[in-house]
Design an enzyme around this catalytic site. Structure first.
Site, PDB file in Angstrom:
ATOM      1  N   LYS A  55       1.083  -1.116   0.044  1.00 15.14           N
ATOM      2  CA  LYS A  55       0.021   0.124   0.075  1.00 15.14           C
ATOM      3  C   LYS A  55       0.788   1.413  -0.145  1.00 15.14           C
ATOM      4  O   LYS A  55       0.675   2.042  -0.632  1.00 15.14           O
ATOM      5  CB  LYS A  55      -0.839   0.098   1.111  1.00 15.14           C
ATOM      6  CG  LYS A  55      -2.032  -1.279   1.161  1.00 15.14           C
ATOM      7  CD  LYS A  55      -2.862  -1.316   2.389  1.00 15.14           C
ATOM      8  CE  LYS A  55      -3.722  -2.474   2.416  1.00 15.14           C
ATOM      9  NZ  LYS A  55      -4.535  -3.053   3.565  1.00 15.14           N
ATOM     10  N   GLN A  99      -4.271  -1.576  10.082  1.00 14.93           N
ATOM     11  CA  GLN A  99      -4.319  -3.109   9.345  1.00 14.93           C
ATOM     12  C   GLN A  99      -5.003  -3.895  10.199  1.00 14.93           C
ATOM     13  O   GLN A  99      -4.618  -4.088  11.196  1.00 14.93           O
ATOM     14  CB  GLN A  99      -2.812  -3.064   8.957  1.00 14.93           C
ATOM     15  CG  GLN A  99      -2.669  -4.435   8.091  1.00 14.93           C
ATOM     16  CD  GLN A  99      -3.241  -4.454   6.524  1.00 14.93           C
ATOM     17  OE1 GLN A  99      -3.171  -3.406   6.142  1.00 14.93           O
ATOM     18  NE2 GLN A  99      -3.705  -5.528   6.341  1.00 14.93           N
ATOM     19  N   ASP A 122     -10.650   2.932   4.388  1.00 20.36           N
ATOM     20  CA  ASP A 122     -11.073   1.545   4.363  1.00 20.36           C
ATOM     21  C   ASP A 122     -12.652   1.368   4.342  1.00 20.36           C
ATOM     22  O   ASP A 122     -13.205   0.423   3.989  1.00 20.36           O
ATOM     23  CB  ASP A 122     -10.469   0.510   5.454  1.00 20.36           C
ATOM     24  CG  ASP A 122      -9.354  -0.267   5.008  1.00 20.36           C
ATOM     25  OD1 ASP A 122      -9.203  -0.472   3.851  1.00 20.36           O
ATOM     26  OD2 ASP A 122      -8.907  -0.770   5.678  1.00 20.36           O
TER      27      ASP A 122
END
Ligand code: NAP
Length: 287
Positions: A55, A99, A122
């Site tokens: 990422k 994460q 997200d």
């Protein structure tokens, strides 16, 4: 006739090129400002570390800033909370990604919920989930958004179509069903308690599998001419494979995603897109 193979890698590449162009335009508009993505990685899970590194690398490739915050596996909740609160008010940070999964002892849902919804790239905070459920503008989860683009590329006509999603996770299955509903499909969500899973799947014009069980979806579960999207990522003896029995299903379906090279590349592409969108939302709010 064997199915069209939906080339997620190529489609994701085009999304990234579009994001890079829009990042440059963003800089021109706002005195050289660059959107920035902050990733928080708690613990030393090697798989998660690879994802986060990917990422960060992708951010730099499209001209965005990337900031990674690794924390030890035994980081106390208060330390993670303090970091999220600091990033929430940092003007350099447009998007924050915690994460998942986080180590035992921490609550990933609770911590994700502390991210400022305007930085929730997200799309997993209760606010983002609520906006999606209400059909209002907001940041959408990356993988389901990527699947919508793959369906579009495959020429799926979603209006009135029977769409079946196997899996009801907060990360994927639930938002996927909401996006399909928003596109006027008739949506069924299946899970481990679904009776006659094969029979339900056979009704689908669009079948999306997100279970985490290698090659579970067989050819006789698939309606001839259906579009099949395989979200699963499983490590089998012969390498990485999806939840769909690809070799057999491609003889029945009209179009199908491979694993790897299908859904996977779309997730990062949409994370980049969300980071840019978040930067724009914050600029709009500030003006
Ligand atoms: P998850 O949270 O483990 O959810 C799995 C879902 O599958 C659950 O809803 C579960 O039902 C259902 N399920 C389990 N066994 C089943 C069975 N025998 N029949 C029907 N349904 C069953 O997983 P997830 O996070 O959604 O991820 C699913 C898969 O997608 C994994 O392989 C993951 O690696 C992959 N994934 C890939 C990407 C990507 O970027 N490519 C992104 C996200 C996820 P219950 O709710 O009843 O337990």
């Amino acid at each position: 006739m064997p199915a069209e193979i939906i080339d997620g890698k190529a489609i994701a590449g085009r999304v990234r090129i579009g994001v890079a162009r829009d990042v440059a335009a963003f800089g021109d508009e706002f005195d050289g400002a660059r959107p920035g993505l902050a990733t928080i990685l708690v613990g030393d899970d090697p798989g998660s570390a690879v994802y986060v590194a990917g990422k960060q690398k992708a951010c730099k490739e499209v001209g965005m800033q990337g900031f990674n915050f690794p924390l030890p596996v035994d980081a106390p909740r208060a330390e993670v909370v303090a970091l999220i609160e600091r990033l929430n008010i940092d003007p350099q940070v447009s998007g924050i990604l915690l994460q998942l999964p986080v180590p035992e002892g921490l609550d990933g849902v609770e911590l994700t919920g502390m991210i400022d919804p305007r930085k929730d790239v997200d799309g997993l905070t209760p606010i983002s989930a609520g906006l999606l459920a209400l059909g209002r503008e907001g940041l959408r989860p990356c993988t389901p958004s990527g699947v919508m683009t793959l369906l579009d590329a495959a020429g799926a006509q979603l209006e009135g179509a029977e769409a079946v999603v196997i899996g009801r996770s907060n990360l994927f299955g639930k938002p996927m069903a909401q996006l399909l509903l928003g596109a006027d499909a008739t949506v069924t969500t299946c899970h481990s308690r679904t009776r006659d899973l094969a029979g339900v799947c056979r009704r689908a014009d669009v079948l999306i599998a997100a279970v985490g069980r290698a090659r579970m979806v067989k050819a006789d579960w698939v309606k001839p001419g259906a579009i099949v999207i395989d979200v699963g990522m499983n490590r089998a003896e012969d390498g990485l494979c999806g939840d769909v029995d690809f070799d057999a299903v491609k003889e029945v379906a009209a179009a199908i995603t491979p694993v790897p090279g299908g859904v996977g590349p779309m997730t990062i592409a949409f994370l980049l897109r969300n980071t840019l969108l978040a930067a724009r939302i914050q600029r709009r709010a500030a003006s």
